[in-house]
Design a protein around this motif. Structure first.
Motif, PDB file in Angstrom:
ATOM      1  N   SER A  11     -17.732 -11.309  -2.953  1.00  0.00           N
ATOM      2  CA  SER A  11     -17.835 -11.000  -4.380  1.00  0.00           C
ATOM      3  C   SER A  11     -18.925  -9.969  -4.651  1.00  0.00           C
ATOM      4  N   LEU A  12     -20.059 -10.100  -3.970  1.00  0.00           N
ATOM      5  CA  LEU A  12     -21.149  -9.140  -4.150  1.00  0.00           C
ATOM      6  C   LEU A  12     -20.778  -7.761  -3.624  1.00  0.00           C
ATOM      7  N   MET A  13     -19.985  -7.714  -2.581  1.00  0.00           N
ATOM      8  CA  MET A  13     -19.625  -6.438  -1.975  1.00  0.00           C
ATOM      9  C   MET A  13     -18.461  -5.757  -2.685  1.00  0.00           C
ATOM     10  N   ASP A  14     -17.476  -6.529  -3.095  1.00  0.00           N
ATOM     11  CA  ASP A  14     -16.246  -5.940  -3.619  1.00  0.00           C
ATOM     12  C   ASP A  14     -16.441  -5.188  -4.928  1.00  0.00           C
ATOM     13  N   ILE A  15     -17.408  -5.591  -5.731  1.00  0.00           N
ATOM     14  CA  ILE A  15     -17.610  -4.919  -7.012  1.00  0.00           C
ATOM     15  C   ILE A  15     -18.001  -3.465  -6.808  1.00  0.00           C
ATOM     16  N   VAL A  16     -18.775  -3.174  -5.775  1.00  0.00           N
ATOM     17  CA  VAL A  16     -19.166  -1.794  -5.493  1.00  0.00           C
ATOM     18  C   VAL A  16     -17.955  -0.976  -5.074  1.00  0.00           C
ATOM     19  N   ASP A  17     -17.108  -1.566  -4.236  1.00  0.00           N
ATOM     20  CA  ASP A  17     -15.922  -0.858  -3.775  1.00  0.00           C
ATOM     21  C   ASP A  17     -14.876  -0.704  -4.865  1.00  0.00           C
ATOM     22  N   LEU A  18     -15.004  -1.436  -5.953  1.00  0.00           N
ATOM     23  CA  LEU A  18     -14.132  -1.228  -7.105  1.00  0.00           C
ATOM     24  C   LEU A  18     -14.597  -0.041  -7.934  1.00  0.00           C
ATOM     25  N   LEU A  19     -15.895   0.078  -8.125  1.00  0.00           N
ATOM     26  CA  LEU A  19     -16.423   1.144  -8.980  1.00  0.00           C
ATOM     27  C   LEU A  19     -16.356   2.510  -8.313  1.00  0.00           C
ATOM     28  N   LEU A  20     -16.553   2.564  -7.015  1.00  0.00           N
ATOM     29  CA  LEU A  20     -16.562   3.844  -6.314  1.00  0.00           C
ATOM     30  C   LEU A  20     -15.218   4.570  -6.391  1.00  0.00           C
ATOM     31  N   PRO A  21     -14.079   3.936  -6.096  1.00  0.00           N
ATOM     32  CA  PRO A  21     -12.809   4.649  -6.235  1.00  0.00           C
ATOM     33  C   PRO A  21     -12.522   5.103  -7.661  1.00  0.00           C
ATOM     34  N   ALA A  23      -4.235   8.914  -4.217  1.00  0.00           N
ATOM     35  CA  ALA A  23      -3.421   7.713  -4.046  1.00  0.00           C
ATOM     36  C   ALA A  23      -4.156   6.670  -3.212  1.00  0.00           C
ATOM     37  N   GLU A  24      -4.889   7.106  -2.185  1.00  0.00           N
ATOM     38  CA  GLU A  24      -5.679   6.171  -1.386  1.00  0.00           C
ATOM     39  C   GLU A  24      -6.724   5.480  -2.244  1.00  0.00           C
ATOM     40  N   GLN A  25      -7.387   6.249  -3.091  1.00  0.00           N
ATOM     41  CA  GLN A  25      -8.393   5.659  -3.976  1.00  0.00           C
ATOM     42  C   GLN A  25      -7.753   4.730  -5.000  1.00  0.00           C
ATOM     43  N   GLY A  26      -6.554   5.105  -5.475  1.00  0.00           N
ATOM     44  CA  GLY A  26      -5.859   4.245  -6.426  1.00  0.00           C
ATOM     45  C   GLY A  26      -5.500   2.894  -5.828  1.00  0.00           C
ATOM     46  N   TRP A  27      -5.043   2.914  -4.570  1.00  0.00           N
ATOM     47  CA  TRP A  27      -4.744   1.656  -3.893  1.00  0.00           C
ATOM     48  C   TRP A  27      -5.991   0.805  -3.745  1.00  0.00           C
ATOM     49  N   MET A  28      -7.124   1.427  -3.382  1.00  0.00           N
ATOM     50  CA  MET A  28      -8.354   0.668  -3.240  1.00  0.00           C
ATOM     51  C   MET A  28      -8.779   0.061  -4.575  1.00  0.00           C
ATOM     52  N   ARG A  44       0.831  -1.211   0.000  1.00  0.00           N
ATOM     53  CA  ARG A  44       0.000   0.000   0.000  1.00  0.00           C
ATOM     54  C   ARG A  44       0.862   1.256   0.000  1.00  0.00           C
ATOM     55  N   ALA A  45       1.862   1.297   0.884  1.00  0.00           N
ATOM     56  CA  ALA A  45       2.716   2.476   0.977  1.00  0.00           C
ATOM     57  C   ALA A  45       3.523   2.681  -0.301  1.00  0.00           C
ATOM     58  N   ILE A  46       4.040   1.595  -0.870  1.00  0.00           N
ATOM     59  CA  ILE A  46       4.825   1.703  -2.109  1.00  0.00           C
ATOM     60  C   ILE A  46       3.963   2.222  -3.255  1.00  0.00           C
ATOM     61  N   VAL A  47       2.786   1.634  -3.407  1.00  0.00           N
ATOM     62  CA  VAL A  47       1.894   2.038  -4.498  1.00  0.00           C
ATOM     63  C   VAL A  47       1.469   3.497  -4.352  1.00  0.00           C
ATOM     64  N   MET A  48       1.145   3.897  -3.129  1.00  0.00           N
ATOM     65  CA  MET A  48       0.689   5.268  -2.913  1.00  0.00           C
ATOM     66  C   MET A  48       1.810   6.276  -3.091  1.00  0.00           C
ATOM     67  N   GLU A  49       2.972   6.028  -2.472  1.00  0.00           N
ATOM     68  CA  GLU A  49       4.045   7.016  -2.452  1.00  0.00           C
ATOM     69  C   GLU A  49       4.861   7.043  -3.734  1.00  0.00           C
ATOM     70  N   TRP A  50       5.026   5.904  -4.384  1.00  0.00           N
ATOM     71  CA  TRP A  50       5.917   5.831  -5.541  1.00  0.00           C
ATOM     72  C   TRP A  50       5.179   5.823  -6.871  1.00  0.00           C
ATOM     73  N   GLU A 110     -13.873   2.091   2.811  1.00  0.00           N
ATOM     74  CA  GLU A 110     -12.887   3.118   2.570  1.00  0.00           C
ATOM     75  C   GLU A 110     -13.460   4.387   1.969  1.00  0.00           C
ATOM     76  N   TRP A 111     -14.805   4.513   1.792  1.00  0.00           N
ATOM     77  CA  TRP A 111     -15.388   5.724   1.219  1.00  0.00           C
ATOM     78  C   TRP A 111     -15.034   6.934   2.043  1.00  0.00           C
ATOM     79  N   ARG A 112     -15.458   6.980   3.307  1.00  0.00           N
ATOM     80  CA  ARG A 112     -15.120   8.114   4.165  1.00  0.00           C
ATOM     81  C   ARG A 112     -13.665   8.069   4.549  1.00  0.00           C
ATOM     82  N   ARG A 113     -13.166   6.852   4.747  1.00  0.00           N
ATOM     83  CA  ARG A 113     -11.815   6.690   5.255  1.00  0.00           C
ATOM     84  C   ARG A 113     -10.797   7.377   4.344  1.00  0.00           C
TER      85      ARG A 113
END
Length: 434
Positions: free
Chosen positions: A232-242, A129-134, A103-109, A405-408
């Motif tokens: 699987s049902l939950m993760d698709i929503v968290d993929l589209l939101l970021p 960067a937080e959204q990109g990691w998500m 996470r830190a590498i992807v966000m910072e670099w 991670e929406w508010r987070r």
């Protein structure tokens, strides 16, 4: 002569006064332990994993103790499956360190330099960067989860989910998938405690803790299949939101609008059609497919038709003895079903808020905010001006299991004293501030 004697002293006094005045404007702040950890996430994580690897390879006599950190445990060659055991905890621990480093590498670099190259200032680039990691995480794990589901015998057949219980053996891919998902949520607890706290800190901490407990309980009780379907049902929503939020930060208004519309449609289908069908299957199919009673934790065979051998101890006995009896009865069914229904109720409340606010924005150009602004920090004014759109505020869906991670990770670009109904234009959808 007297004047000459006092001249050096006066010069030193003037110099000290100058230095003191300068330092008073820029006081030196002591670095706290939390800030030190945030600044050294990559080094701490990689050093810890490297030390474990070094011990593993340099001291073969210690390999039985270090191997569980790097590979799945309890493989059954005769059956070609994995079972569960206490050594799975070590794999989760090492995965937490791995997720922290990645996470830190992807966000910072990767994402922060990319965001800054598109004109975003420091704090806005961190939010992107937080959204990109998500995006990366959910794209990978939603793909793996869907692959496991599509290749299973319970693909689009919820009744078949319960047919194999309490089979204790699972494929290596399924075991890795579930343990890695658990490690991710444990790592999220670590993240929100080391990074700068926001107003929703305790809500998010509670959410991540409950999610981790639910995943752990489902794993211990052998509900692998239903865990795969729910994630699987939950993760698709968290993929589209970021994705929509990243487009918003980059000022891509039309693509962001499209992504946000797709996000709402997919949310409605996955969480308010498919998910309730799964809950109905637990209510109706579980009693018909599963026989109430206690089963052997080692073999999965029915050893007693008495599903209530004691008052409460049988509920926690699988956590104390992996190979001990595991019971199934109406109480256990309702404990799991109630947890899932509580999440569905919260999801309905949050989705109704999203719809109401989005309709209000489309009709009138503003809307009253019935929610609190949970962002605990304010962006600098120059950063606000660098954003063509106001970052989406996700307090509507923050505590949902798969929308943690929406508010987070979202940033608030609202200036101090900016009215809620104007700030709301930038929170839902991708509308330009007016």
């Amino acid at each position: 002569m007297a004047k000459d004697a006092t001249s050096p002293a006066q010069s030193v006094t003037e110099l000290n006064a100058c230095v003191t005045t300068t330092s008073s404007h820029r006081p030196v702040k002591d670095t706290t332990f939390r800030q030190w950890v945030v600044s050294n996430q990559i080094g701490i994580s990689l050093t810890t994993l490297s030390m474990l690897l070094a011990v593993h390879h340099l001291y073969p006599s210690l390999s039985p103790y270090t191997t569980p950190f790097f590979q799945l445990s309890y493989y059954q060659p005769s059956q070609g499956v994995y079972i569960q055991g206490w050594d799975d905890i070590y794999f989760v621990i090492s995965s937490v360190f791995a997720f922290t480093a990645i996470r830190a590498i992807v966000m910072e670099w990767v994402f922060q330099p990319w965001a800054q190259s598109h004109g975003l200032r420091k704090k806005a680039s961190i939010r992107l960067a937080e959204q990109g990691w998500m995006c990366l995480y959910y794209a990978a794990f939603w793909t793996v989860g869907m692959y496991i589901w599509s290749q299973s015998n319970y693909w689009m057949d919820f009744k078949a989910i319960w047919a194999e219980w309490p089979a204790r053996g699972v494929s290596g891919l399924m075991k890795w998938y579930l343990l890695a998902q658990l490690a991710f949520w444990v790592q999220q607890i670590f993240v929100i405690n080391i990074e700068e706290r926001r107003k929703d800190h305790y809500q998010m901490l509670t959410h991540h803790f409950i999610t981790s407990c639910l995943l752990t309980s489902a794993y211990v009780y052998g509900f692998y299949n239903v865990s795969n379907v729910v994630l699987s049902l939950m993760d698709i929503v968290d993929l589209l939101l970021p994705i929509a939020k990243i487009l918003k930060y980059l000022g891509c208004e039309m693509p962001c609008n499209i992504a946000f519309g797709v996000f709402m449609v997919v949310w409605a289908i996955s969480r308010h059609i498919m998910y309730p069908l799964l809950c109905w299957s637990i209510y109706k199919d579980v009693p018909n497919v599963m026989s109430w009673g206690c089963y052997s934790g080692a073999t999965g065979e029915l050893i007693s038709t008495d599903g209530y051998p004691d008052r409460y101890m049988h509920l926690i006995s699988p956590f104390l003895d992996i190979d001990g009896p595991i019971c199934m009865n109406r109480m256990i069914k309702w404990i799991f079903l109630s947890s899932l229904l509580a999440l569905q109720l919260l999801s309905i409340i949050w989705f109704s808020m999203v719809i109401r606010v989005a309709v209000g924005v489309l009709r009138t150009g503003n809307a009253e905010d019935t929610r609190s602004d949970d962002e605990g920090e304010e962006e600098e004014s120059d950063e606000v001006d660098s954003l063509p759109k106001s970052p989406a505020n996700g307090s509507v869906v923050a505590a949902e299991v798969s929308s943690a991670e929406w508010r987070r990770s979202s940033g608030s670009s609202a200036r101090p004293r900016r009215s809620d109904h104007k700030a709301l234009l930038g929170r839902i959808g991708c509308e330009t501030r007016t």
